[in-house]
Design an enzyme around this catalytic site. Structure first.
Site, PDB file in Angstrom:
ATOM      1  N   LYS A 135     -12.450   3.031   8.537  1.00  0.00           N
ATOM      2  CA  LYS A 135     -11.442   2.071   8.973  1.00  0.00           C
ATOM      3  C   LYS A 135     -10.601   1.614   7.787  1.00  0.00           C
ATOM      4  O   LYS A 135     -11.001   1.761   6.626  1.00  0.00           O
ATOM      5  CB  LYS A 135     -12.108   0.870   9.648  1.00  0.00           C
ATOM      6  CG  LYS A 135     -12.989   0.038   8.715  1.00  0.00           C
ATOM      7  CD  LYS A 135     -13.646  -1.106   9.452  1.00  0.00           C
ATOM      8  CE  LYS A 135     -14.500  -1.944   8.492  1.00  0.00           C
ATOM      9  NZ  LYS A 135     -15.145  -3.090   9.174  1.00  0.00           N
ATOM     10  N   TYR A 142       4.948 -16.515 -15.013  1.00  0.00           N
ATOM     11  CA  TYR A 142       5.394 -17.705 -14.300  1.00  0.00           C
ATOM     12  C   TYR A 142       4.503 -18.911 -14.568  1.00  0.00           C
ATOM     13  O   TYR A 142       3.279 -18.817 -14.565  1.00  0.00           O
ATOM     14  CB  TYR A 142       5.393 -17.434 -12.789  1.00  0.00           C
ATOM     15  CG  TYR A 142       6.422 -16.428 -12.347  1.00  0.00           C
ATOM     16  CD1 TYR A 142       7.770 -16.600 -12.636  1.00  0.00           C
ATOM     17  CD2 TYR A 142       6.040 -15.309 -11.612  1.00  0.00           C
ATOM     18  CE1 TYR A 142       8.712 -15.687 -12.224  1.00  0.00           C
ATOM     19  CE2 TYR A 142       6.979 -14.383 -11.181  1.00  0.00           C
ATOM     20  CZ  TYR A 142       8.322 -14.574 -11.497  1.00  0.00           C
ATOM     21  OH  TYR A 142       9.257 -13.668 -11.080  1.00  0.00           O
TER      22      TYR A 142
END
Length: 388
Positions: A43, A276
């Protein structure tokens, strides 16, 4: 999922997928559960590794089932020519039940609404559906509750089977805490599962497989193996829980190595803010390396100022915040060339960090680290040929 079989030019970044390691993992898992068949769960693009190549490798190593969450994942495997048994379990109203029936996919049913839709789709398809009834033995997600709900589901499934509309191919459930050795829910769920299986079989069900074992149960709970074990994260060489042991403790090897080419190396003075928010400020004159991977590629922002990276044989730590496309490491005055390899994680055999190291840095689990690596990162498959 982007696929590449060999690099044709220098890559900004790459996730190298070692299919020989995956095949070896499947063989090791078969040895852990010698009396059971193995379902390789592929999956979510095989936990980020690439569903089709990994499914082929797992089958080549002796897995006899493939498992997916969604029907679309199962149908994609069939469209790619994958043979054998495929099961999917995450259904919502509307299907696509008929497409799954026509593709010989085993479908999971947890309640009467789903059974009714399967029966209708089987009638339209003109062939019986392969149905596995899921029992909620205590996880509290999908699955049918014991008692009257289970009795009604079994009754209606067997009625449809008698009418030739379906075949009950399996009875199954899923553990809540198999990755916590000794947790009382493990024995409780096993007891409930045995009771629910016994009830269904007492009513006439003759399943081909009964299964409840996931990766941790496959590795540590032989009494849970029944006819089939479902191996997810362990297939890719990652321990389902550090408390249970390292991959090496179970004879497993991590399959994915995530690396990038340094985009820039530069000198900066002390007191220089990095990324940042300037959450990192250089303590003195140093060199910075720019790694062209960010949270858009699946590098967790939660690993800001913590994620480990191997550059020229030394562990470095992310300096400041992870940005969308890049992050910075403090190289401490070292001067690797632009283009030098930065290894975020791999098996650990070259001294590089592992996915578990990143999980610890980000406050998550290794499952998430590998599964979240995005489609901008090419998968480069190595050792595709079956071992001699």
């Amino acid at each position: 999922m982007s696929e590449r079989t060999a690099p044709t030019a220098p890559l900004r970044a790459r996730a190298e997928i070692d299919l020989a390691a995956l095949r070896a993992n499947v063989r090791a898992l078969r040895a852990h559960a010698p009396g059971a068949a193995v379902m390789a769960v592929v999956k979510s693009e095989a936990y980020g590794h690439g569903a089709v190549p990994c499914a082929r490798a797992a089958l080549a190593a002796g897995a006899t089932w493939l498992g997916t969450a969604t029907p679309e994942e199962a149908l994609a495997l069939r469209a790619a020519g994958l043979p054998g048994r495929i099961m999917c379990w995450l259904w919502t109203p509307g299907g696509p039940w008929r497409e799954a029936i026509e593709a010989d996919v085993d479908v999971s049913v947890s309640g009467l609404w789903a059974l009714e839709e399967v029966v209708a789709a089987a009638g339209e398809a003109g062939r019986p559906a392969r149905v596995q009834l899921k029992a909620d033995t205590g996880l509290g997600r999908g699955g049918c509750q014991p008692g009257d709900d289970w009795a009604a589901l079994v009754r209606e499934a067997l009625r449809a089977e008698a009418e030739g509309l379906l075949r009950v191919t399996g009875l199954w459930s899923h553990f809540a805490c198999a990755d916590e050795p000794g947790h009382p829910s493990i024995a409780a769920q096993l007891g409930v599962f045995r009771e629910m299986v016994a009830y269904a079989e007492g009513q006439g069900a003759r399943p081909e497989v009964r299964h409840i074992a996931n990766s941790p149960a496959t590795l540590t709970l032989p009494e849970s193996h029944f006819d089939l074990v479902r191996t997810g994260i362990a297939t890719y060489g990652i321990s389902p829980s550090p408390e249970l042991g390292t991959p090496a403790d179970f004879g497993l090897r991590p399959v994915m190595t995530l690396s990038a080419s340094l985009a820039l190396v530069k000198h900066v003075p002390g007191g220089h803010g990095v990324s940042y928010g300037h959450r990192y400020v250089t303590p003195g004159a140093t060199t910075l390396g720019l790694v062209p991977l960010g949270y858009a590629d699946g590098v967790p922002r939660h690993a800001s100022s913590a994620g480990p990276v191997l550059v020229e044989g030394k562990w470095r730590t992310i300096a400041g915040r992870v940005a969308m496309d890049q992050f910075v490491v403090d190289l401490g005055g070292d001067e690797p060339a632009a283009g030098a390899e930065a290894v975020l994680f791999g098996p650990g055999g070259r001294g590089e960090p592992t996915a578990e190291d990143w999980a610890q840095a980000a406050g998550t689990i290794a499952y998430e680290i590998v599964t979240r690596i995005g489609t901008r990162v090419p998968r480069v498959y190595v050792h595709e040929e079956q071992d001699g």
